[in-house]
Design a protein around this motif. Structure first.
Motif, PDB file in Angstrom:
ATOM      1  N   MET A  30       0.832  -1.214   0.000  1.00 24.17           N
ATOM      2  CA  MET A  30       0.000   0.000   0.000  1.00 24.17           C
ATOM      3  C   MET A  30       0.865   1.261   0.000  1.00 24.17           C
ATOM      4  O   MET A  30       0.566   2.202  -0.724  1.00 24.17           O
ATOM      5  CB  MET A  30      -0.937  -0.020   1.225  1.00 24.17           C
ATOM      6  N   THR A  31       1.964   1.251   0.793  1.00 22.25           N
ATOM      7  CA  THR A  31       2.822   2.452   0.789  1.00 22.25           C
ATOM      8  C   THR A  31       3.420   2.660  -0.591  1.00 22.25           C
ATOM      9  O   THR A  31       3.523   3.786  -1.057  1.00 22.25           O
ATOM     10  CB  THR A  31       3.953   2.358   1.841  1.00 22.25           C
ATOM     11  N   ASP A  32       3.820   1.552  -1.255  1.00 26.31           N
ATOM     12  CA  ASP A  32       4.373   1.650  -2.607  1.00 26.31           C
ATOM     13  C   ASP A  32       3.348   2.233  -3.564  1.00 26.31           C
ATOM     14  O   ASP A  32       3.648   3.090  -4.388  1.00 26.31           O
ATOM     15  CB  ASP A  32       4.780   0.264  -3.131  1.00 26.31           C
ATOM     16  N   LEU A  33       2.122   1.713  -3.447  1.00 22.82           N
ATOM     17  CA  LEU A  33       1.030   2.153  -4.311  1.00 22.82           C
ATOM     18  C   LEU A  33       0.771   3.649  -4.093  1.00 22.82           C
ATOM     19  O   LEU A  33       0.572   4.414  -5.034  1.00 22.82           O
ATOM     20  CB  LEU A  33      -0.227   1.351  -3.941  1.00 22.82           C
ATOM     21  N   ARG A  34       0.831   4.041  -2.835  1.00 22.66           N
ATOM     22  CA  ARG A  34       0.580   5.437  -2.477  1.00 22.66           C
ATOM     23  C   ARG A  34       1.678   6.345  -3.042  1.00 22.66           C
ATOM     24  O   ARG A  34       1.399   7.394  -3.624  1.00 22.66           O
ATOM     25  CB  ARG A  34       0.531   5.545  -0.944  1.00 22.66           C
ATOM     26  N   ALA A  76      -3.688  -7.828  -6.904  1.00 25.59           N
ATOM     27  CA  ALA A  76      -4.837  -8.541  -6.320  1.00 25.59           C
ATOM     28  C   ALA A  76      -5.954  -8.681  -7.361  1.00 25.59           C
ATOM     29  O   ALA A  76      -6.605  -9.730  -7.457  1.00 25.59           O
ATOM     30  CB  ALA A  76      -5.351  -7.792  -5.095  1.00 25.59           C
ATOM     31  N   LEU A  77      -6.129  -7.633  -8.147  1.00 23.18           N
ATOM     32  CA  LEU A  77      -7.167  -7.657  -9.189  1.00 23.18           C
ATOM     33  C   LEU A  77      -6.871  -8.762 -10.207  1.00 23.18           C
ATOM     34  O   LEU A  77      -7.742  -9.577 -10.528  1.00 23.18           O
ATOM     35  CB  LEU A  77      -7.230  -6.286  -9.885  1.00 23.18           C
ATOM     36  N   ALA A  78      -5.633  -8.808 -10.683  1.00 23.55           N
ATOM     37  CA  ALA A  78      -5.258  -9.812 -11.691  1.00 23.55           C
ATOM     38  C   ALA A  78      -5.389 -11.216 -11.110  1.00 23.55           C
ATOM     39  O   ALA A  78      -5.870 -12.140 -11.789  1.00 23.55           O
ATOM     40  CB  ALA A  78      -3.832  -9.561 -12.187  1.00 23.55           C
ATOM     41  N   ALA A  79      -4.992 -11.378  -9.854  1.00 24.22           N
ATOM     42  CA  ALA A  79      -5.076 -12.709  -9.230  1.00 24.22           C
ATOM     43  C   ALA A  79      -6.539 -13.141  -9.124  1.00 24.22           C
ATOM     44  O   ALA A  79      -6.885 -14.288  -9.427  1.00 24.22           O
ATOM     45  CB  ALA A  79      -4.418 -12.686  -7.853  1.00 24.22           C
ATOM     46  N   ALA A  80      -7.392 -12.210  -8.706  1.00 24.43           N
ATOM     47  CA  ALA A  80      -8.819 -12.540  -8.576  1.00 24.43           C
ATOM     48  C   ALA A  80      -9.429 -12.859  -9.940  1.00 24.43           C
ATOM     49  O   ALA A  80     -10.231 -13.788 -10.074  1.00 24.43           O
ATOM     50  CB  ALA A  80      -9.558 -11.380  -7.910  1.00 24.43           C
ATOM     51  N   GLY A 101     -10.949 -16.475 -11.309  1.00 22.43           N
ATOM     52  CA  GLY A 101     -12.394 -16.463 -11.559  1.00 22.43           C
ATOM     53  C   GLY A 101     -13.195 -16.035 -10.339  1.00 22.43           C
ATOM     54  O   GLY A 101     -14.362 -16.369 -10.209  1.00 22.43           O
ATOM     55  N   ASP A 102     -12.546 -15.292  -9.447  1.00 24.60           N
ATOM     56  CA  ASP A 102     -13.232 -14.840  -8.225  1.00 24.60           C
ATOM     57  C   ASP A 102     -13.923 -13.502  -8.512  1.00 24.60           C
ATOM     58  O   ASP A 102     -13.347 -12.422  -8.364  1.00 24.60           O
ATOM     59  CB  ASP A 102     -12.207 -14.713  -7.087  1.00 24.60           C
ATOM     60  N   GLY A 107     -14.384  -6.318  -6.052  1.00 21.90           N
ATOM     61  CA  GLY A 107     -14.024  -5.656  -4.792  1.00 21.90           C
ATOM     62  C   GLY A 107     -12.724  -4.875  -4.904  1.00 21.90           C
ATOM     63  O   GLY A 107     -12.558  -3.835  -4.257  1.00 21.90           O
ATOM     64  N   ALA A 108     -11.805  -5.355  -5.713  1.00 21.34           N
ATOM     65  CA  ALA A 108     -10.532  -4.628  -5.880  1.00 21.34           C
ATOM     66  C   ALA A 108     -10.812  -3.231  -6.437  1.00 21.34           C
ATOM     67  O   ALA A 108     -10.140  -2.262  -6.085  1.00 21.34           O
ATOM     68  CB  ALA A 108      -9.587  -5.395  -6.797  1.00 21.34           C
ATOM     69  N   LEU A 109     -11.812  -3.140  -7.305  1.00 22.23           N
ATOM     70  CA  LEU A 109     -12.173  -1.819  -7.837  1.00 22.23           C
ATOM     71  C   LEU A 109     -12.971  -1.001  -6.822  1.00 22.23           C
ATOM     72  O   LEU A 109     -12.677   0.182  -6.599  1.00 22.23           O
ATOM     73  CB  LEU A 109     -12.984  -1.954  -9.129  1.00 22.23           C
ATOM     74  N   THR A 110     -13.954  -1.628  -6.219  1.00 26.79           N
ATOM     75  CA  THR A 110     -14.820  -0.840  -5.321  1.00 26.79           C
ATOM     76  C   THR A 110     -14.062  -0.396  -4.066  1.00 26.79           C
ATOM     77  O   THR A 110     -14.337   0.674  -3.525  1.00 26.79           O
ATOM     78  CB  THR A 110     -16.109  -1.614  -4.951  1.00 26.79           C
ATOM     79  N   ASP A 111     -13.096  -1.207  -3.621  1.00 22.80           N
ATOM     80  CA  ASP A 111     -12.275  -0.777  -2.470  1.00 22.80           C
ATOM     81  C   ASP A 111     -11.521   0.506  -2.804  1.00 22.80           C
ATOM     82  O   ASP A 111     -11.461   1.434  -1.992  1.00 22.80           O
ATOM     83  CB  ASP A 111     -11.246  -1.853  -2.096  1.00 22.80           C
ATOM     84  N   ALA A 112     -10.925   0.534  -3.993  1.00 22.41           N
ATOM     85  CA  ALA A 112     -10.174   1.728  -4.389  1.00 22.41           C
ATOM     86  C   ALA A 112     -11.123   2.913  -4.526  1.00 22.41           C
ATOM     87  O   ALA A 112     -10.817   4.028  -4.083  1.00 22.41           O
ATOM     88  CB  ALA A 112      -9.438   1.478  -5.701  1.00 22.41           C
ATOM     89  N   PHE A 113     -12.288   2.662  -5.113  1.00 23.23           N
ATOM     90  CA  PHE A 113     -13.251   3.748  -5.305  1.00 23.23           C
ATOM     91  C   PHE A 113     -13.724   4.311  -3.960  1.00 23.23           C
ATOM     92  O   PHE A 113     -13.975   5.516  -3.838  1.00 23.23           O
ATOM     93  CB  PHE A 113     -14.446   3.260  -6.129  1.00 23.23           C
ATOM     94  N   ALA A 114     -13.805   3.437  -2.958  1.00 25.50           N
ATOM     95  CA  ALA A 114     -14.308   3.871  -1.649  1.00 25.50           C
ATOM     96  C   ALA A 114     -13.252   4.606  -0.821  1.00 25.50           C
ATOM     97  O   ALA A 114     -13.557   5.173   0.225  1.00 25.50           O
ATOM     98  CB  ALA A 114     -14.829   2.665  -0.868  1.00 25.50           C
TER      99      ALA A 114
END
Ligand code: RM4
Ligand code: MN
Length: 389
Positions: A1-5, A320-324, A328-329, A335-342
């Motif tokens: 998360m720190t890297d992403l930030r 996480a998005l690519a893994a999901a 096929g999850d 959720g990977a998208l909606t978490d970021a949006f939230a």
């Protein structure tokens, strides 16, 4: 998360948004244009207003002009004025919708003399580009028909292809033709460039310097705009956005005001394709009108909305998005998208602004500056600029 930030902060620091000169003039609907105190009276004052938006956001260093609305005697003087204020001239928009000769079309008109007039207007625009250092010629074609059988749909496309080729031939190396589409209005049966497919076909026929402009307000309700963004990016032909919000028609409201999740989904495709980079060839422009709200604060709010959507898109955990997706999850991927949006990205953007020496809250800083009161006091006399004049 720190890297992403940290990566998000770096990407946001580079992001630029281009402002439309016409956002600083009075505008309205066909029912009423409301005047506002302090509104710019000429292109020089419009650029001063745009420079205020850049001063407080640090993210809006270019202004698009509309010709002939922004005609001046000496464009190098206008470009120098912009440079003095820390901004530059962006795209040059041609105007094919305000001449009596264009009742039945401009670049598609059945009469060659009218087509030639519309083509020649672009030579004038290219001259403005040379004088101002602009590299983008933006063409929105208002042509179309109101009644089935009114004109031959295919012949109009053929005439359009020929006219566009003549406009394209005027470009210097390093200049681009940005071709916009719109599904209805001012004509209601068939627009001649109603959709991205038609725009793309013309661009492909023209050559590498021609790319598509996606105006977010120019689609039928329910259109999946991010799909179009993805597809144009895939083929390297997304040249620019005209950002705005719509509820019903071409409403030209503040970007991100009607549907922030849609704006996030659009920016998510941009980030996923690594098209946020300043050299990606995508020009992020606003095309809006502030009919009832004050204009400079309206533009500041718009820039902030684009930055917020971009920040959220940058915070998507793509691993996480690519893994999901691979597993096929369905819900984890969504959720990977909606978490970021939230995520509340306002602290991140405050940090970005402070790192640039700006106030964390551009909207409040502008309000405190007294600029609005000053222009209301000083801009007396003359004729206020307005959309369409
Ligand atoms: C049109 C179109 C163009 C813009 C003009 C002012 O509807 O969206 O992009 O230049 O309006
Ligand atoms: Mn537009």
């Amino acid at each position: 998360m720190t890297d992403l930030r940290a990566a998000a902060l770096a990407a946001l620091a580079e992001q630029t948004i281009e402002l439309p000169s016409w956002a600083f003039g009075n505008s309205g609907t066909r029912f009423k244009v409301f005047g506002q105190p302090g509104v710019a009276r000429d292109p020089f004052e419009k650029i001063e207003d745009a420079a205020q938006v850049h001063r407080y956001t640090g993210a809006a260093p270019r202004v698009s002009l509309h010709i002939p609305w922004d005609l001046v005697d000496d464009f190098s003087k206008l470009a120098a004025h912009a440079a003095d204020l820390g901004v530059a001239i962006g795209a040059i928009n041609s105007n094919l919708f305000q001449d009596d000769d264009y009742r039945l079309g401009s670049l598609t008109h059945p009469d060659k003399a009218v087509r030639d007039k519309a083509i020649a207007h672009h030579a004038q625009c290219v001259d403005v580009m040379r004088a101002t250092g602009s590299t983008d010629l933006k063409l929105w074609l208002p042509d179309g028909t109101n009644y089935a059988g009114q004109d031959d749909l295919r012949a109009r496309q053929d005439r359009l292809a020929d006219s566009l080729q003549q406009v394209y031939a005027m470009l210097d190396p390093g200049m681009r033709l940005l071709l916009e589409y719109k599904f209805y209005e001012p004509y209601f049966y068939a627009m001649d460039i109603p959709d991205w497919g038609t725009s793309l076909l013309h661009c492909l026929a023209l050559g590498d310097q021609a790319t598509v402009v996606l105006d977010t307000g120019h689609h039928a309700p329910g259109t999946n705009i991010e799909f179009i963004v993805m597809q144009l990016l895939r083929v390297g032909r997304l040249g620019a956005f005209d950002f705005n919000s719509r509820y019903y028609g071409d409403d030209d409201l503040i970007v991100g005001s009607a549907d922030p999740f849609q704006l996030f989904r659009i920016m998510n495709e941009i980030v996923a394709a690594d098209a946020l980079r300043p050299d990606s060839g995508v020009n992020f422009m606003l095309d809006q009108c502030h009919n009832i709200e004050p204009k400079i604060p309206g533009q500041i709010r718009s820039v902030q909305n684009v930055q917020e959507a971009t920040a959220k898109a940058l915070l998507v955990d793509r691993e996480a998005l690519a893994a999901a997706q691979a597993a096929g999850d369905v819900l984890a991927a969504h959720g990977a998208l909606t978490d970021a949006f939230a995520t509340d990205v306002r602290p991140l953007l405050a940090e970005l602004r402070e790192s640039k020496g700006l106030d964390a809250d551009p909207y409040a800083a502008y309000a405190r500056s007294g600029h609005q009161e000053r222009i209301s006091r000083e801009r007396i006399g003359g004729t206020q600029a307005s959309w369409g004049a």
